[in-house]
Design an enzyme around this catalytic site. Structure first.
Site, PDB file in Angstrom:
ATOM      1  N   TYR A 171       0.839  -1.204   0.000  1.00 55.09           N
ATOM      2  CA  TYR A 171       0.000   0.000   0.000  1.00 55.09           C
ATOM      3  C   TYR A 171       0.876   1.258   0.000  1.00 55.09           C
ATOM      4  CZ  TYR A 171      -3.123   3.700   1.499  1.00 55.09           C
ATOM      5  OH  TYR A 171      -3.816   4.889   1.579  1.00 55.09           O
ATOM      6  N   ARG A 218       1.626   8.468  12.503  1.00 50.95           N
ATOM      7  CA  ARG A 218       1.313   9.744  13.173  1.00 50.95           C
ATOM      8  C   ARG A 218      -0.169  10.088  13.098  1.00 50.95           C
ATOM      9  NH1 ARG A 218       2.960  14.756   9.808  1.00 50.95           N
ATOM     10  NH2 ARG A 218       1.058  13.991   8.794  1.00 50.95           N
ATOM     11  N   ARG A 228     -11.086   6.051   8.270  1.00 51.33           N
ATOM     12  CA  ARG A 228     -10.051   5.406   7.439  1.00 51.33           C
ATOM     13  C   ARG A 228      -9.142   4.549   8.317  1.00 51.33           C
ATOM     14  NH1 ARG A 228      -9.885  10.965   5.416  1.00 51.33           N
ATOM     15  NH2 ARG A 228      -8.120  11.352   6.825  1.00 51.33           N
ATOM     16  N   PHE A 288      16.131  18.052  -1.854  1.00 53.32           N
ATOM     17  CA  PHE A 288      14.749  17.645  -2.108  1.00 53.32           C
ATOM     18  C   PHE A 288      14.469  16.256  -1.543  1.00 53.32           C
ATOM     19  CE2 PHE A 288      11.876  15.251  -4.935  1.00 53.32           C
ATOM     20  CZ  PHE A 288      10.716  15.996  -4.791  1.00 53.32           C
TER      21      PHE A 288
END
Length: 417
Positions: A171, A218, A228, A288
Site C-alpha cells: 500500500y 502519526r 479510514r 529535495f
C-alpha cells in the site's frame, strides 16, 4: 514562563528559526524565479496551501524540474483527495481512481462534489491539467505513469483492508513509493543523477515507503475520526479486537505498544535511505530527497512511546523543522541526524514493551553498520552561549526593523493625507 524556559533550552533552534525568517533560509530554500504564466502561479499557490513542508522542498529544485514536481504533487494531491473523501460512494470512487490519469488529457474535467479540505485541486483541476500538458513529454510520461499506477493501487485497497505487513509495504508503495521510483527515473533521464538512481528501484521505493509509514503512524487518530484505517491487522490484532479500540483511554498502554512495533518496522528502511542519498550528486536533488527523510525520522522519534498520538496531534517544533532543513545538505549531516533520532528512540525504549528486544536489535544494527565509531560529527556549529546572544540580538534587530517599517508607513500615509 514555562514556554520561555523551553525556548531557552533550545537556543540553536530558536536562532535558526529567526535566521530563516529573516531571509537566511534562501541558502537552503532559494526564492522562486519569476513565474510569468497565470495558471502556473495558481499551481504554486495551491502547492503552498496544501502542504507548506513539501512546497519548501519542491521550490528548492531548479527550473523546469521544479514546475514538473509542483504539477506532479498537485495531481497526486487531487488523486489523494478522491481516495480520502468518505462521502464519495465506492461505485463512483473506484472508476474515478482507475481513470484519473486520463483526466490529465481532458481540458474540462473537474469534480465539484468533494467535501474534503483540499477540494479546490479537484474543482480547479483544469488549471492543473493545463500546466501538465505544458510540460515536456519526458515529464508528462512519468507523471501520467505514476498517476495511473497509484490510482489502481488506491482502488485495490479501497475494496480490502491492509492485512499483513507485506500488504502494508505494498500500500505504501502505491501511495508514495511510486513517486520515489518515478522521480528517480526522471533524475537519471535528465542526467541530474547517475543511471543507478533510476535503476535501483528498491532503494527509491524505500524512500517513499518510509515517509508514508511515518504519516500513517502519526495520523492514526485523524484517520480513525474520518473512518479510514491503514494500520496492518497482522500487528494491531495482537493488541485489540478492533483497530478503533486503540483510541479508547483504557487501552492506551497496549495502543502505545502497538505503535512502537510499527515504528520499528519503519526503521528497517533507514539503511536503504542512507545508501540512496549517498549516491546523489546534485545539490538541489539531494536537498529535495533528504529533507523529507530527516523530517520523518524526527517525527517517528516524537511519536515513539508517546500516548499523545492517540489523544491529539504530534508534530515537531517549527525551530526543529527549520534546523533540520538547514542541516540536511550533505550525507554526513543526514547520518548525524539519523543517529541523533535513532539514539533518542533507543533511550526511550521501555523495558515492559513486548518489542523492546527487537527495537534494540534494529537500532544497534543500524548504528553498527552506519556509525561504526559510535559517534558522528556534531551538527552544532556554535556554542549555546553564542547562540543565545545571537538569538537575542537577532530578535532586537527584527523588532527594530519592524518598528522602523511601521513608522515609515505611518509617515508616508500622513504626507499623503
Amino acid at each position: 514562563v514555562e514556554r520561555v524556559g523551553k525556548w531557552l533550552g533550545r537556543p540553536r533552534e530558536i536562532y535558526n528559526l529567526l535566521w530563516f525568517k529573516m531571509g537566511g533560509g534562501a541558502a537552503v530554500m532559494p526564492p522562486l524565479d519569476q513565474v510569468s504564466r497565470r495558471n502556473l502561479k495558481t499551481c504554486y499557490w495551491y502547492l503552498n496551501q496544501t502542504s507548506r513542508s513539501f512546497a519548501a522542498v519542491i521550490q528548492a529544485l531548479d527550473g523546469e524540474q521544479r514546475h514538473a514536481v509542483c504539477v506532479l504533487y498537485l495531481v497526486l494531491q487531487a488523486l489523494d483527495t478522491v481516495e480520502d473523501d468518505m462521502t464519495i460512494s465506492l461505485e463512483t470512487k473506484v472508476p474515478m481512481l482507475h481513470d484519473f490519469h486520463s483526466y490529465l488529457y481532458q481540458p474540462d474535467w473537474r469534480y465539484m462534489e468533494s467535501k474534503e479540505k483540499y477540494k479546490q485541486v479537484l474543482e480547479d483541476f483544469p488549471t492543473i491539467s493545463l500546466e501538465f500538458r505544458n510540460l515536456a513529454k519526458v515529464y508528462r510520461d512519468v507523471i501520467a505513469d505514476i498517476c495511473h499506477k497509484m490510482g489502481a493501487g488506491m482502488a485495490e485497497f479501497l475494496q480490502k483492508k491492509v492485512e499483513s505487513l507485506q500488504e502494508w509495504d505494498k500500500y505504501c508503495h502505491y501511495i508514495v513509493g511510486l513517486v520515489g521510483t518515478g522521480l528517480s527515473r526522471l533524475f537519471s533521464v535528465l542526467e541530474l543523477e547517475d543511471p543507478i538512481i533510476g535503476q535501483d528501484t528498491e532503494l527509491a521505493n524505500s524512500m517513499g515507503i518510509f515517509i508514508e509509514k511515518t504519516i500513517i503512524i502519526r495520523d492514526y487518530l485523524e484517520d480513525q475520526l474520518a473512518g479510514r484505517e491503514f494500520w496492518p491487522r497482522e500487528v494491531w490484532s495482537r493488541y485489540a479486537k478492533k483497530l478503533s479500540d486503540l483510541a479508547k483511554p483504557e487501552n492506551i498502554d497496549v495502543a502505545v505498544q502497538c505503535m512502537n512495533e510499527l515504528i520499528i518496522n519503519a526503521l528497517h528502511h533507514i539503511p536503504n535511505i542512507l545508501t540512496y542519498l549517498s549516491r546523489l550528486k546534485t545539490q538541489s536533488v539531494f536537498n529535495f530527497c533528504a529533507i523529507p527523510q530527516v523530517m520523518a525520522i524526527a517525527t517517528l522519534a516524537a511519536c515513539y512511546n508517546n500516548k499523545q498520538v492517540f489523544r491529539g496531534v504530534v508534530k515537531i517544533q517549527k525551530g526543529q523543522a527549520v534546523t533540520l532543513k538547514m542541516d540536511a545538505t550533505n550525507i554526513q549531516a543526514v547520518k548525524a541526524i539519523m543517529y541523533q533520532y535513532v539514539e533518542e528512540i533507543y533511550r526511550k525504549i521501555p523495558s515492559t514493551d513486548p518489542s523492546s528486544n527487537k527495537t534494540q536489535q534494529i537500532i544497534v544494527s543500524i548504528q553498527t553498520i552506519y556509525f561504526p565509531n559510535g559517534t558522528v560529527v556534531s551538527r552544532n556549529r556554535y556554542s549555546p552561549i553564542y547562540l543565545s546572544c545571537a538569538m537575542f540580538l537577532a530578535a532586537l534587530s527584527w523588532r527594530y526593523l519592524s518598528a522602523m517599517s511601521e513608522a515609515l508607513e505611518e509617515d508616508i500615509q500622513a504626507k499623503e493625507n
